[in-house]
Design an enzyme around this catalytic site. Structure first.
Site, PDB file in Angstrom:
ATOM      1  N   GLY A  15    -115.285  70.398   7.850  1.00 35.39           N
ATOM      2  CA  GLY A  15    -116.292  69.564   7.191  1.00 35.39           C
ATOM      3  C   GLY A  15    -115.841  68.187   6.769  1.00 35.39           C
ATOM      4  O   GLY A  15    -116.495  67.554   5.952  1.00 35.39           O
ATOM      5  N   SER A  21    -116.273  62.596   2.344  1.00 38.98           N
ATOM      6  CA  SER A  21    -116.527  64.042   2.441  1.00 38.98           C
ATOM      7  C   SER A  21    -115.789  64.794   1.335  1.00 38.98           C
ATOM      8  O   SER A  21    -114.607  64.528   1.070  1.00 38.98           O
ATOM      9  CB  SER A  21    -116.043  64.581   3.790  1.00 38.98           C
ATOM     10  N   ASP A  66    -117.864  73.036  16.680  1.00 41.97           N
ATOM     11  CA  ASP A  66    -119.271  73.032  16.257  1.00 41.97           C
ATOM     12  C   ASP A  66    -119.619  74.475  15.887  1.00 41.97           C
ATOM     13  O   ASP A  66    -119.692  75.351  16.758  1.00 41.97           O
ATOM     14  CB  ASP A  66    -120.143  72.528  17.411  1.00 41.97           C
ATOM     15  N   TYR A 157    -134.475  70.092  -2.451  1.00 42.06           N
ATOM     16  CA  TYR A 157    -133.313  70.800  -1.887  1.00 42.06           C
ATOM     17  C   TYR A 157    -133.776  71.963  -1.011  1.00 42.06           C
ATOM     18  O   TYR A 157    -133.090  72.377  -0.080  1.00 42.06           O
ATOM     19  CB  TYR A 157    -132.385  71.262  -3.021  1.00 42.06           C
ATOM     20  N   LYS A 164    -127.564  78.099   0.163  1.00 41.62           N
ATOM     21  CA  LYS A 164    -126.465  78.151  -0.813  1.00 41.62           C
ATOM     22  C   LYS A 164    -126.484  79.474  -1.592  1.00 41.62           C
ATOM     23  O   LYS A 164    -125.438  79.993  -1.965  1.00 41.62           O
ATOM     24  CB  LYS A 164    -126.550  76.961  -1.782  1.00 41.62           C
ATOM     25  N   LEU A 196    -122.396  61.641   3.084  1.00 36.91           N
ATOM     26  CA  LEU A 196    -123.342  61.512   4.202  1.00 36.91           C
ATOM     27  C   LEU A 196    -124.444  62.572   4.115  1.00 36.91           C
ATOM     28  O   LEU A 196    -125.632  62.253   4.183  1.00 36.91           O
ATOM     29  CB  LEU A 196    -122.551  61.690   5.508  1.00 36.91           C
TER      30      LEU A 196
END
Ligand code: NAP
Length: 256
Positions: A15, A21, A66, A157, A164, A196
């Protein structure tokens, strides 16, 4: 002074897209404590940025992975296993939902949008852990990243809150299953930080402001605070902690 010495340890960090990040915040702390790094990135689009960051920590190895594709996961781990005898730490810092599902009404989420968000943001923890754990013969430690929307209703969200919630439940389930192998699994629930992905959530700037105004510490959290908590949870300082979700949110979660 107490120092954390991770020399001789190896961390796989997923990630990292750029220097903002949260994964990079944790990776930097691990590297500063002496751990060697393996970074995975999704694809060519971010390769140059990740290469630039990797150059800051000599010896860091990079692999394309990926998580939405089994062939990409398999190829990445075939190469990682060739180059690395053993892993000690694994950081899962991956999330994605279609832009139209990070705003508007939650009940409009399509089957496809639901599937994409949970596949990439939640199932990937299983897909990666299954490949990582055989590389941890002496035990290890895993950390993933969540948000308060896993436990509360948060405007915009939407389906990412569902993803999550799954991630936090998976943390407990994996902790139970992997404890006998001395593998600990924990989760950091971070307050909003400008990255991002976060900027893709409709009204993100307002979320930053609301946290800053209302949080007991009256400020937003920093990348470094997520990084140092990641370092703590991964290291032996947290050797008695597993299956836990730790909030790094300047106290926002304690409010009504
Ligand atoms: P970020 O820098 O954009 O990181 C998200 C990462 O997920 C990127 O590296 C992205 O790669 C990767 N990713 C997306 N789809 C992928 C796929 N199919 N395969 C592999 N990688 C994929 O944003 P971040 O805020 O640091 O996010 C890291 C974690 O922190 C996420 O789980 C996020 O939900 C969580 N979190 C963030 C905040 C916050 O406010 N920033 C708060 C709480 C929790 P590409 O860029 O190449 O797509």
């Amino acid at each position: 002074m107490y120092t954390i010495d991770l020399s001789g340890k190896c961390a796989l960090v997923t990630g990292v897209a750029n220097k903002r990040s949260l994964a990079w915040g944790i990776a930097r702390e691990l590297a500063d404590a002496g751990a060697s790094l393996i970074l995975t990135y999704q694809g060519e689009r971010v390769r140059d940025y990740v290469e630039e960051l990797a150059a800051e920590v000599p010896g860091t190895r990079l692999y394309e992975c990926d998580v939405s594709r089994d062939d990409s996961l398999d190829a990445a781990f075939e190469n990682i296993r060739k180059d690395t005898p053993r892993l000690d730490y694994f950081v899962h810092a991956i999330a994605f939902a279609q832009r139209e599902d990070l705003g508007g009404k939650f009940f409009d989420t399509s089957r496809e949008g639901f599937h994409v968000a949970l596949d990439i943001s939640s199932f990937s923890l299983l897909a990666l852990t299954r490949r990582v754990v055989p590389m941890m013969p002496d035990g290890g430690s895993i950390v993933s990243l969540s948000y308060i929307a896993a436990q509360r209703a948060v405007p915009s969200y939407n389906v990412m809150g569902t993803a999550k919630a799954a991630l936090e439940q998976m943390t407990r389930q994996l902790a139970m299953e992997l404890g006998p192998q001395n593998v600990r699994v924990n989760c950091i629930s971070a307050g909003p930080v400008s990255t991002l992905s976060a900027r893709g959530v409709s009204g993100f700037t307002g979320m930053l402001g609301a946290h800053r105004e209302r949080a007991p510490l009256q400020r937003n959290i920093t990348h470094k605070e997520v990084g140092t908590t990641g370092l703590f949870l991964l290291s032996d300082l947290a050797s008695g902690i597993t299956g836990e979700v730790i909030f790094v949110d300047a106290g926002y979660h304690v409010l009504l």
